[in-house]
Write a protein that holds these residues in place. Sequence first.
Motif, PDB file in Angstrom:
ATOM      1  N   UNK A  83     -12.532  24.053  20.526  1.00  0.00           N
ATOM      2  CA  UNK A  83     -11.373  24.942  19.691  1.00  0.00           C
ATOM      3  C   UNK A  83     -10.878  24.205  18.885  1.00  0.00           C
ATOM      4  N   UNK A  84     -10.544  24.464  17.845  1.00  0.00           N
ATOM      5  CA  UNK A  84      -9.697  23.506  16.701  1.00  0.00           C
ATOM      6  C   UNK A  84      -8.364  24.017  16.515  1.00  0.00           C
ATOM      7  N   UNK A  85      -7.356  23.293  16.782  1.00  0.00           N
ATOM      8  CA  UNK A  85      -5.873  23.678  16.514  1.00  0.00           C
ATOM      9  C   UNK A  85      -5.613  23.090  14.876  1.00  0.00           C
ATOM     10  N   UNK A  86      -5.312  24.449  14.170  1.00  0.00           N
ATOM     11  CA  UNK A  86      -5.214  24.152  12.756  1.00  0.00           C
ATOM     12  C   UNK A  86      -3.763  23.394  12.415  1.00  0.00           C
ATOM     13  N   UNK A  87      -3.528  22.262  12.921  1.00  0.00           N
ATOM     14  CA  UNK A  87      -2.389  21.637  12.783  1.00  0.00           C
ATOM     15  C   UNK A  87      -2.841  20.215  12.794  1.00  0.00           C
ATOM     16  N   UNK A  88      -2.066  19.140  12.015  1.00  0.00           N
ATOM     17  CA  UNK A  88      -2.211  17.908  11.921  1.00  0.00           C
ATOM     18  C   UNK A  88      -1.557  17.121  13.162  1.00  0.00           C
ATOM     19  N   UNK A  89      -2.218  16.927  14.251  1.00  0.00           N
ATOM     20  CA  UNK A  89      -1.624  16.462  15.635  1.00  0.00           C
ATOM     21  C   UNK A  89      -2.048  15.020  15.956  1.00  0.00           C
ATOM     22  N   UNK A  90      -2.976  14.527  15.057  1.00  0.00           N
ATOM     23  CA  UNK A  90      -3.530  13.266  15.301  1.00  0.00           C
ATOM     24  C   UNK A  90      -3.554  12.471  14.084  1.00  0.00           C
ATOM     25  N   UNK A  91      -3.202  11.115  14.189  1.00  0.00           N
ATOM     26  CA  UNK A  91      -3.259   9.993  13.116  1.00  0.00           C
ATOM     27  C   UNK A  91      -4.351   9.357  13.471  1.00  0.00           C
ATOM     28  N   UNK A  92      -5.232   8.918  12.495  1.00  0.00           N
ATOM     29  CA  UNK A  92      -6.235   7.855  12.719  1.00  0.00           C
ATOM     30  C   UNK A  92      -5.937   6.796  11.620  1.00  0.00           C
ATOM     31  N   UNK A  93      -5.913   5.650  12.208  1.00  0.00           N
ATOM     32  CA  UNK A  93      -5.626   4.450  11.409  1.00  0.00           C
ATOM     33  C   UNK A  93      -6.724   3.925  10.582  1.00  0.00           C
ATOM     34  N   UNK A  94      -6.722   3.821   9.255  1.00  0.00           N
ATOM     35  CA  UNK A  94      -8.212   3.453   8.569  1.00  0.00           C
ATOM     36  C   UNK A  94      -7.811   1.840   8.253  1.00  0.00           C
ATOM     37  N   UNK A  95      -8.649   1.091   8.964  1.00  0.00           N
ATOM     38  CA  UNK A  95      -8.566  -0.337   8.783  1.00  0.00           C
ATOM     39  C   UNK A  95      -9.898  -0.442   7.750  1.00  0.00           C
ATOM     40  N   UNK A  96      -9.756  -1.857   7.116  1.00  0.00           N
ATOM     41  CA  UNK A  96     -10.630  -2.271   6.116  1.00  0.00           C
ATOM     42  C   UNK A  96     -11.795  -2.598   6.938  1.00  0.00           C
ATOM     43  N   UNK A  97     -11.807  -3.196   8.170  1.00  0.00           N
ATOM     44  CA  UNK A  97     -12.947  -3.471   9.005  1.00  0.00           C
ATOM     45  C   UNK A  97     -12.688  -2.601  10.368  1.00  0.00           C
ATOM     46  N   UNK A  98     -13.555  -1.821  10.501  1.00  0.00           N
ATOM     47  CA  UNK A  98     -13.495  -0.902  11.893  1.00  0.00           C
ATOM     48  C   UNK A  98     -14.769  -0.929  12.230  1.00  0.00           C
ATOM     49  N   UNK A  99     -15.099  -0.242  13.615  1.00  0.00           N
ATOM     50  CA  UNK A  99     -16.286  -0.220  14.341  1.00  0.00           C
ATOM     51  C   UNK A  99     -16.944   1.129  13.546  1.00  0.00           C
ATOM     52  N   UNK A 100     -15.956   2.228  13.263  1.00  0.00           N
ATOM     53  CA  UNK A 100     -16.651   3.246  12.646  1.00  0.00           C
ATOM     54  C   UNK A 100     -17.204   2.719  11.212  1.00  0.00           C
ATOM     55  N   UNK A 101     -16.674   2.204  10.423  1.00  0.00           N
ATOM     56  CA  UNK A 101     -17.012   1.622   9.186  1.00  0.00           C
ATOM     57  C   UNK A 101     -18.403   0.544   9.181  1.00  0.00           C
TER      58      UNK A 101
END
Length: 288
Positions: A193-211
Amino acid sequence: MQTPLISIIVPCYKQAHFLNEALQSVINQTYSSWECIIVNDGSPDDTEEVAVRWLEKDERFVYVHKKNGGLSSARNAGIKKSRGVYILPLDADDLLAATYLEKQVAVLERNTSLGIVTSYSNFFYKEKNNIIYQLKPIGDNVISLLFVNQLVATSLYRKECWTAVSGYDETMKKGFEDWDFWISITKLGWTYSITREFLFYYRKAQQSMLANTIEHHSDEVKRYIFTKHKELYIQNFDNCMEVLFFEMEVQRKGHNKFKNSLEYKIGKLILKPYRWVSQFFSSPKKEL
């Protein structure tokens, strides 16, 4: 009414400089029935010193130290120590809104068919208020997850889901381990299920595992996921072909656009003498 215990799992590797902010967002929760397990994944920085200070502040914090084994290994180690009914992974550089647990637990408590609940997410750079992107996932079942990971890693789920799939895949050390985890759960019949509120903050790093995964290992890891769950992709063969050929078309257009760019043409002219010389010296020499 008894409130269920939530186990928040915070793996930390070379992220001690962000850890205080992440743990402060935990202690700020309006929902109080939680434990927070900080997993030091063999980090060479001062993760242990930071963690110990939080243990002294609140008895709900727990500390685990282990040999470095990667993100999946760290999450599994923390969950093995957990006592909660629900699990919430939280990376050491990310943040929770104060009402995250209160609102997300209520969703799972109301609907026993749900395995996972996620929310809208704010991606920020350096400061929490510096929002650079907003993620609004869609869908509610495994079909929605086959080609795009709709769920951020910090999504609340039932611990029994983790048990049912034998945890996170510890062989996946190049990223997308959470995507694989969500597919493994939902293919057993659990929905999200998706709660349609902004409850999470993801830090965008210049170098990250995802990138790093997206840039260097995306095709390799996707191939692993598609092969691991091949029965799903075979069942959805038509969609699989549509996505495959769409991606090929995007790559072709990108390649053609690059070849027609001024930068490419100038570079080709600059390198032309070098290629001629290289061919001359590498070609077979006639005997005199």
